[in-house]
Design an enzyme around this catalytic site. Structure first.
Site, PDB file in Angstrom:
ATOM      1  N   LYS A  64      47.120  32.120  42.329  1.00  0.00           N
ATOM      2  CA  LYS A  64      47.772  33.075  43.246  1.00  0.00           C
ATOM      3  C   LYS A  64      48.132  32.264  44.490  1.00  0.00           C
ATOM      4  O   LYS A  64      47.717  32.571  45.614  1.00  0.00           O
ATOM      5  CB  LYS A  64      46.781  34.229  43.548  1.00  0.00           C
ATOM      6  CG  LYS A  64      47.370  35.402  44.297  1.00  0.00           C
ATOM      7  CD  LYS A  64      48.288  36.268  43.474  1.00  0.00           C
ATOM      8  CE  LYS A  64      48.891  37.353  44.343  1.00  0.00           C
ATOM      9  NZ  LYS A  64      50.008  38.066  43.708  1.00  0.00           N
ATOM     10  N   ASP A  73      39.207  39.107  29.071  1.00  0.00           N
ATOM     11  CA  ASP A  73      38.916  40.425  28.482  1.00  0.00           C
ATOM     12  C   ASP A  73      40.205  41.109  28.033  1.00  0.00           C
ATOM     13  O   ASP A  73      40.253  41.782  27.009  1.00  0.00           O
ATOM     14  CB  ASP A  73      38.185  41.328  29.478  1.00  0.00           C
ATOM     15  CG  ASP A  73      36.671  41.231  29.318  1.00  0.00           C
ATOM     16  OD1 ASP A  73      36.209  40.186  28.835  1.00  0.00           O
ATOM     17  OD2 ASP A  73      35.963  42.190  29.676  1.00  0.00           O
ATOM     18  N   ASP A 112      37.862  35.633  34.102  1.00  0.00           N
ATOM     19  CA  ASP A 112      36.997  36.735  33.662  1.00  0.00           C
ATOM     20  C   ASP A 112      37.870  37.918  33.227  1.00  0.00           C
ATOM     21  O   ASP A 112      37.712  38.494  32.145  1.00  0.00           O
ATOM     22  CB  ASP A 112      36.104  37.121  34.859  1.00  0.00           C
ATOM     23  CG  ASP A 112      35.007  38.095  34.498  1.00  0.00           C
ATOM     24  OD1 ASP A 112      34.867  38.404  33.308  1.00  0.00           O
ATOM     25  OD2 ASP A 112      34.306  38.555  35.416  1.00  0.00           O
ATOM     26  N   TYR A 117      32.783  33.872  42.689  1.00  0.00           N
ATOM     27  CA  TYR A 117      31.493  34.387  42.215  1.00  0.00           C
ATOM     28  C   TYR A 117      30.315  33.602  42.776  1.00  0.00           C
ATOM     29  O   TYR A 117      29.182  34.066  42.748  1.00  0.00           O
ATOM     30  CB  TYR A 117      31.423  34.373  40.680  1.00  0.00           C
ATOM     31  CG  TYR A 117      32.347  35.373  40.001  1.00  0.00           C
ATOM     32  CD1 TYR A 117      33.128  36.263  40.741  1.00  0.00           C
ATOM     33  CD2 TYR A 117      32.437  35.420  38.620  1.00  0.00           C
ATOM     34  CE1 TYR A 117      33.975  37.155  40.112  1.00  0.00           C
ATOM     35  CE2 TYR A 117      33.281  36.327  37.986  1.00  0.00           C
ATOM     36  CZ  TYR A 117      34.057  37.182  38.737  1.00  0.00           C
ATOM     37  OH  TYR A 117      34.895  38.062  38.107  1.00  0.00           O
ATOM     38  N   ASP A 151      49.186  37.868  38.626  1.00  0.00           N
ATOM     39  CA  ASP A 151      49.722  39.208  38.343  1.00  0.00           C
ATOM     40  C   ASP A 151      50.770  39.122  37.230  1.00  0.00           C
ATOM     41  O   ASP A 151      50.802  39.949  36.312  1.00  0.00           O
ATOM     42  CB  ASP A 151      50.278  39.877  39.615  1.00  0.00           C
ATOM     43  CG  ASP A 151      51.005  38.914  40.543  1.00  0.00           C
ATOM     44  OD1 ASP A 151      50.976  37.691  40.291  1.00  0.00           O
ATOM     45  OD2 ASP A 151      51.614  39.379  41.523  1.00  0.00           O
TER      46      ASP A 151
END
Ligand code: NAD
Length: 358
Positions: A192, A252, A248, A141, A224
């Site tokens: 990852k 959620d 992020d 980001y 994943d």
């Protein structure tokens, strides 16, 4: 020494939920003679309308002078068409990075009274208590270079950079382990590393940080698989530590395990535990001004503020007990309402919590 709390309403449901959370702080301030001092500032759409900027200099000055910031949420359709450089959400990213708020703590706790509001079966989620620690000021980001460029053949190409320094990984790792030592002593680092070199470094450094915490258990999981495990068997997790983008998304997802995003608080801390406290949800323009928003995520963010920035853990416990108490009384805002319970609005829910505290 008295603590200074800066209050920022923000947009959409922001003013409504902050009003209820402020009532809670003021009741406790009086009850325990805490001597807290309050100030107000603007951020996001409200600030754009008043000053042309989503993060005015005055807000930065007031934020730097405070010990903790309580914030509602920013954004809404009114500002969707403004120049992307001054969008409301840019104000939020700017305050987080200007204050160095690198550690985002998002607890996902399922209150036993709300087990029916979760989309998963009760036996999968009852007793759930996960803490997601998300790195907040680095990663993809913020990484440079970034942009949209035109290639030689005239085709456009979008690009971002996924970057983490050793110091950034080490400090978020330390936060995660310190917190785990006060809970279940288990840290799961999500990366990852099978594909991305930056997370290969992340994994290596988490192993290093773990050596300073011999009593804690560290595991690693690819993102994943973590997404899958969160809905398959979420109770296997205690503390999850991960980078900005994975955090992020996973936070959620964890939010929904608890029934409603309206129940989830968050804290964003700097190296000295100064923090910005806000609900995990956005400004919910679809229900703004209708007395429908659930104020509990913001009220629980106040509890985190007392615990992490004001060093008043017992006051934090008091708020959490009061929230549990109003759920026991059967009060539910519409987002957590199931059959047989009493529907209340934002204001009534706030009043019920303050009544418990008094
Ligand atoms: P949102 O979280 O605002 O809303 C998603 C859904 O959840 C909506 O149906 C909403 O009504 C509901 N909801 C959210 N909070 C609730 C609450 N307290 N009580 C009951 N229901 C609640 O997400 P969105 O719709 O994707 O975004 C709306 C705006 O908020 C956008 O402008 C977005 O950029 C902004 N946003 C801000 C933040 C922030 O300030 N931290 C975070 C996310 C989104």
């Amino acid at each position: 020494m008295s603590h200074k709390v800066l209050i920022i309403n923000g947009d959409g449901i922001g003013p409504e939920i902050i009003e209820e959370a402020t009532k809670v702080i003021k009741v406790l301030n009086d009850k325990h003679s805490l001597g807290l001092e309050f100030d107000q500032a603007m951020l996001g759409g409200e600030a754009i309308d008043a000053t042309g900027k989503p993060f005015p200099d005055e807000t930065l000055e007031k934020a730097l002078a405070s010990d903790a910031i309580l914030f509602g949420s920013v954004g809404g359709p009114k500002w969707d068409k403004v120049d992307s450089a001054i969008r409301p959400e840019k104000g939020l990213l700017a305050i987080r990075s200007s204050l160095g708020l690198f550690a985002n703590l998002r607890p996902a706790i399922l209150y036993p009274q709300l087990v029916d509001a979760s989309s998963l079966r009760p036996e999968v989620v009852s007793g759930l208590d996960i803490l997601i620690v998300r790195e907040l000021t680095g990663g993809i980001y913020f990484g440079q270079p970034r942009g949209i460029r035109i290639l030689e053949n005239g085709e456009r190409e979008g690009f971002n950079s996924y970057v983490y320094r050793e110091s950034e990984i080490n400090r978020i790792g330390k936060v995660a382990f310190d917190l785990a030592m006060k809970r279940g002593k288990k840290v799961c680092s999500v990366d990852k590393s099978n594909v991305l070199e930056v997370t290969e470094l992340w994994r290596e450094l988490m192993d290093e940080v773990a050596k300073d915490y011999p009593e804690a258990e560290l595991s690693h999981m690819y993102v994943d698989n973590a997404a899958m495990q969160l809905v398959r068997e979420p109770k296997q997790f205690d503390v999850i530590v991960t980078g900005n983008m994975f955090g992020d998304i996973l936070s959620d997802q964890a939010a929904m395990l608890t029934g409603s995003i309206g129940m989830l608080p968050s804290a964003s801390l700097d190296e000295n535990s100064k923090g910005l406290y806000e609900p995990c949800h956005g400004s919910a323009p679809d229900i703004a001004g209708q007395n429908k928003a659930n104020p509990l995520a913001t009220i629980l963010s106040v509890a985190m503020m007392f615990r992490y920035s004001l060093d008043l853990g017992e006051v934090a416990d008091e708020i959490e007990r009061a929230v549990s108490g109003v759920l026991d009384q059967g009060y539910r805002t519409v987002d957590i309402l199931t059959q047989g319970y009493i529907e209340v609005g934002t204001k009534e829910m706030g009043d019920a919590v303050t009544a418990q505290l008094k």
